[in-house]
Design an enzyme around this catalytic site. Structure first.
Site, PDB file in Angstrom:
ATOM      1  N   GLY A 192      47.012  39.765  37.730  1.00 40.42           N
ATOM      2  CA  GLY A 192      46.804  40.174  39.121  1.00 40.42           C
ATOM      3  C   GLY A 192      47.426  39.205  40.109  1.00 40.42           C
ATOM      4  N   SER A 237      35.226  35.199  43.934  1.00 43.21           N
ATOM      5  CA  SER A 237      34.452  36.213  44.645  1.00 43.21           C
ATOM      6  C   SER A 237      35.163  36.616  45.943  1.00 43.21           C
ATOM      7  CB  SER A 237      33.036  35.696  44.915  1.00 43.21           C
ATOM      8  OG  SER A 237      32.201  36.735  45.378  1.00 43.21           O
ATOM      9  N   LYS A 248      33.392  40.227  50.886  1.00 44.29           N
ATOM     10  CA  LYS A 248      32.695  41.518  50.874  1.00 44.29           C
ATOM     11  C   LYS A 248      31.365  41.450  50.125  1.00 44.29           C
ATOM     12  CE  LYS A 248      36.945  44.164  51.424  1.00 44.29           C
ATOM     13  NZ  LYS A 248      37.715  42.972  51.802  1.00 44.29           N
ATOM     14  N   LYS A 299      30.140  42.267  43.307  1.00 41.85           N
ATOM     15  CA  LYS A 299      30.558  40.861  43.336  1.00 41.85           C
ATOM     16  C   LYS A 299      29.392  39.947  43.705  1.00 41.85           C
ATOM     17  CE  LYS A 299      34.226  39.552  42.702  1.00 41.85           C
ATOM     18  NZ  LYS A 299      34.852  39.136  41.422  1.00 41.85           N
ATOM     19  N   SER A 310      48.650  40.894  48.447  1.00 37.00           N
ATOM     20  CA  SER A 310      48.116  41.145  47.108  1.00 37.00           C
ATOM     21  C   SER A 310      48.168  42.636  46.795  1.00 37.00           C
ATOM     22  CB  SER A 310      46.670  40.642  47.006  1.00 37.00           C
ATOM     23  OG  SER A 310      45.824  41.378  47.860  1.00 37.00           O
TER      24      SER A 310
END
Length: 635
Positions: A300, A415, A418, A430, A459
């Site tokens: 990622g 984390s 949000k 999360k 991202s």
């Protein structure tokens, strides 16, 4: 064969130019000597006796000066770029060569018949003869007397400081640009010139001179320029339809080298004014050097940057773990193409698979676990809560439990903001992951650390790539609400926080980056449109589509019950963790797991709310944007 012929031709021309320059310099030896005697004769005829001295001296001076010219490297430089170092070499070659010549003549005949004034005048004229043609040639080439290649783009430079001076010096040598003027807000510099290029005025004169001088590209040579200045320049360039490029920031120019080759397009980071977090490299290196590091979600945006940065601290081994085949292949290939990398292993696996993850821990025995694997796209997780819970909650539980069981030194949970007062399933999952890691920290030898930050520029799945695609299609750019704001950071910033937290954490902490002021998404959209050389609303429409399910207007970085305190790092804060009863949490997670796949979305969301009481529905009505808010944002 063609390339070889071109190489031979180029080398032949190069040698020819050097021989021509050498011949030019030697011709000036007799000319300078004759001029010296001519001045000695009061601009009249040189007496025959003096001509004998001239001939005798030239027999010595020509070979001596030839050796001096070569020894002091007069032909290392190029006349086109003649500069102060070239002048110094000429002075050394001329005056030392002249001194040796006169000294040899003294030993030969005690300088009989040599006027004393000639001893001074000869090297002066020779210095002038060697420097003047070089400087004239450079001046003609730089200014081209109106003959400069038409391929060069007419350029306006902003900034006449040290960086501007170095850039302009390089520009006049570069045929891709034709510097037409400089702007600087310092009144003391206006009206002066840098390397022959006039400083015409201040930044307020940008529009006037772009039009007057028919500028094609604006170069920003102010590495310390703040976001307001950059936005002002970019907006003006977008309006005027001219390209805008910039030198990198002071941090990127750490080596102090400024040149045309380092110019780049203005980036979104330049306009947001986010400073990259500086790492305590010694502390991070001490933690990671010689250690076995496992990075989950390694393919990622955050995970791949973690791999890149971790690799720079000489770990003993890095395990790249991801369930996405292409993402894992991409980062593995990147590692393989790097010059120097530590030993690494790419592992295709799902963090939810307990047996597979146990096998990985058994084989690789990691010392440090950086857990970045997660589903993070709010609307998708909102529509598919079971999958979000399986990965973000139970996947984290699997990896965290194994970290404790196998004696991992530190486990770092990546984390998100949000997770604070969540209004969506992703944020709630999360937050559960945070709670579980905090609970484990109290009963485990492993230090469980949480890092929490906002949105990451560029991202995968973030708003920036979406806006970029929409702009490339010609619009519209879709924004959910006129007043929606988000905290932003760059990917290197986010990873810097994770690594620094790993180094400074002792266990149980939640580290939060000092992210400055939140950014309105509509302003972000406008800046991206301008960076594309277009104007918002005129060239590309901005359309408000309403908040999506579970979306907040404004994000928060810490909960009201989490007191925020400073750390040893100026840009990292620590939120005091709330007490977690691990036994109660485990029972609640068992209930949550039993609901997956059987109770439907409402059932699992209900249990999530029991675990995370602050999990509430977003306060703004989804899908609707008040007309007055839209009008205010557009004007």
């Amino acid at each position: 064969m063609v390339n070889e012929m071109k190489g031979i031709e180029y080398f032949t021309k190069f040698l020819l130019k050097r021989w021509v320059a050498f011949a030019h310099d030697l011709v000036w030896v007799p000319i300078a000597l004759v001029l010296a005697f001519w001045i000695r004769a009061n601009l009249g005829a040189i007496p025959p006796l003096h001509w004998e001295v001239v001939y005798g001296f030239l027999l010595i001076a020509i070979p001596v000066q030839a050796v001096a010219f070569y020894f002091f490297g007069l032909y290392r430089g190029i006349w086109r770029f003649a500069s102060i170092p070239d002048l110094i070499r000429i002075l050394q070659a001329v005056w030392i060569g002249a001194a040796v010549s006169f000294l040899l003549l003294f030993f030969a005949d005690r300088l009989v018949g040599m006027p004393r004034s000639v001893i001074l005048l000869y090297p002066l004229f020779l210095t002038l003869g060697l420097t003047a043609p070089r400087l004239l040639y450079r001046w003609v080439k730089d200014h081209r007397l109106g003959l400069k290649a038409s391929a060069g783009r007419r350029t306006l430079v902003i900034g006449a400081g040290r960086a501007g001076d170095m850039l302009v010096r390089d520009l006049v040598k570069n045929e891709s640009y034709v510097p037409a003027g400089i702007l600087d807000d310092d009144p003391g510099k206006q009206g002066r010139a840098l390397h022959g290029i006039r400083i015409l005025g201040g930044l307020s004169d940008l529009e006037r001179f772009v039009e007057k001088l028919r500028i094609e590209v604006v170069l920003v040579a102010i590495p310390t320029a703040g976001p307001r200045v950059m936005r002002r320049i970019v907006e003006a360039c977008a309006h005027l339809k001219v390209e805008c490029v910039t030198l990198p920031s002071m941090m990127e120019l750490a080596d102090g080298q400024v040149s045309v080759s380092r110019l780049r397009r203005v980036r979104l980071e330049d306009l947001l004014g986010r400073a990259v977090v500086r790492l305590d490299d010694a502390r991070v290196c001490e933690l990671l050097a010689g250690k076995r590091v496992l990075v989950t979600g390694a393919g990622g945006s955050i995970g791949s940057e973690l791999v890149r940065q971790v690799a720079g601290y000489a770990p003993a081994h890095v395990v790249l773990l991801d369930q996405g085949e292409f993402n894992l292949y991409s980062i593995e290939r990147e590692m393989a193409e790097r010059d120097a990398v530590p030993p690494y292993t790419a592992v295709l696996a799902d963090v939810r698979d307990d047996a597979r993850m146990r096998e990985i821990f058994e084989v690789h025995r990691p010392d440090i676990v950086l857990h970045a694997a997660a589903y993070k796209h709010v609307p998708l997780v909102e529509d598919n809560p079971d999958e979000g819970i399986r990965t973000n909650v139970f996947g984290t539980r699997v990896v965290a439990d194994l970290a404790g069981e196998y004696g991992v030194e530190r486990f770092v949970l990546v984390s998100t903001d949000k997770a604070v007062n969540p209004t969506n399933v992703m944020g709630a999952t999360k937050r559960v992951a945070e709670l579980y890691c905090q609970g484990l920290n109290a009963v485990s030898e492993t230090a469980f650390i949480t890092t929490r930050f906002g949105n990451v520029l560029g991202s995968a799945g973030s708003v920036v790539p979406l806006f970029r695609e929409q702009i490339e299609r010609g619009g519209p750019v879709t924004v959910t609400h006129p007043e929606i704001t988000r905290f932003f950071m760059t990917i290197p910033e986010a990873v810097s926080l994770i690594l620094q937290a790993t180094a400074m954490g002792e266990g149980g902490e939640i580290f939060v980056l000092d992210m400055g002021e939140p950014v309105r998404i509509v302003d972000l959209a406008r800046e991206m449109i301008r960076l594309s050389g277009l104007e918002p609303e005129k060239d590309v429409e901005i359309r408000f589509v309403g908040l999506r399910p579970g979306e907040k207007l404004h994000e928060e970085l810490f909960h009201g019950q989490e007191s925020l305190v400073g750390t040893t790092h100026p840009k990292i804060l620590r939120a005091a963790a709330r007490n977690v009863a691990l036994g109660d949490l485990v029972r609640e997670l068992t209930e949550l797991e039993s609901k997956l796949g059987s109770e439907g979305q409402a059932g699992v969301v209900k249990v999530l709310r029991e675990i995370v009481p602050e999990f509430t529905v977003a306060p703004v009505e989804v899908g609707k944007v008040p007309a007055q808010e839209t009008a205010k944002a557009l004007h």
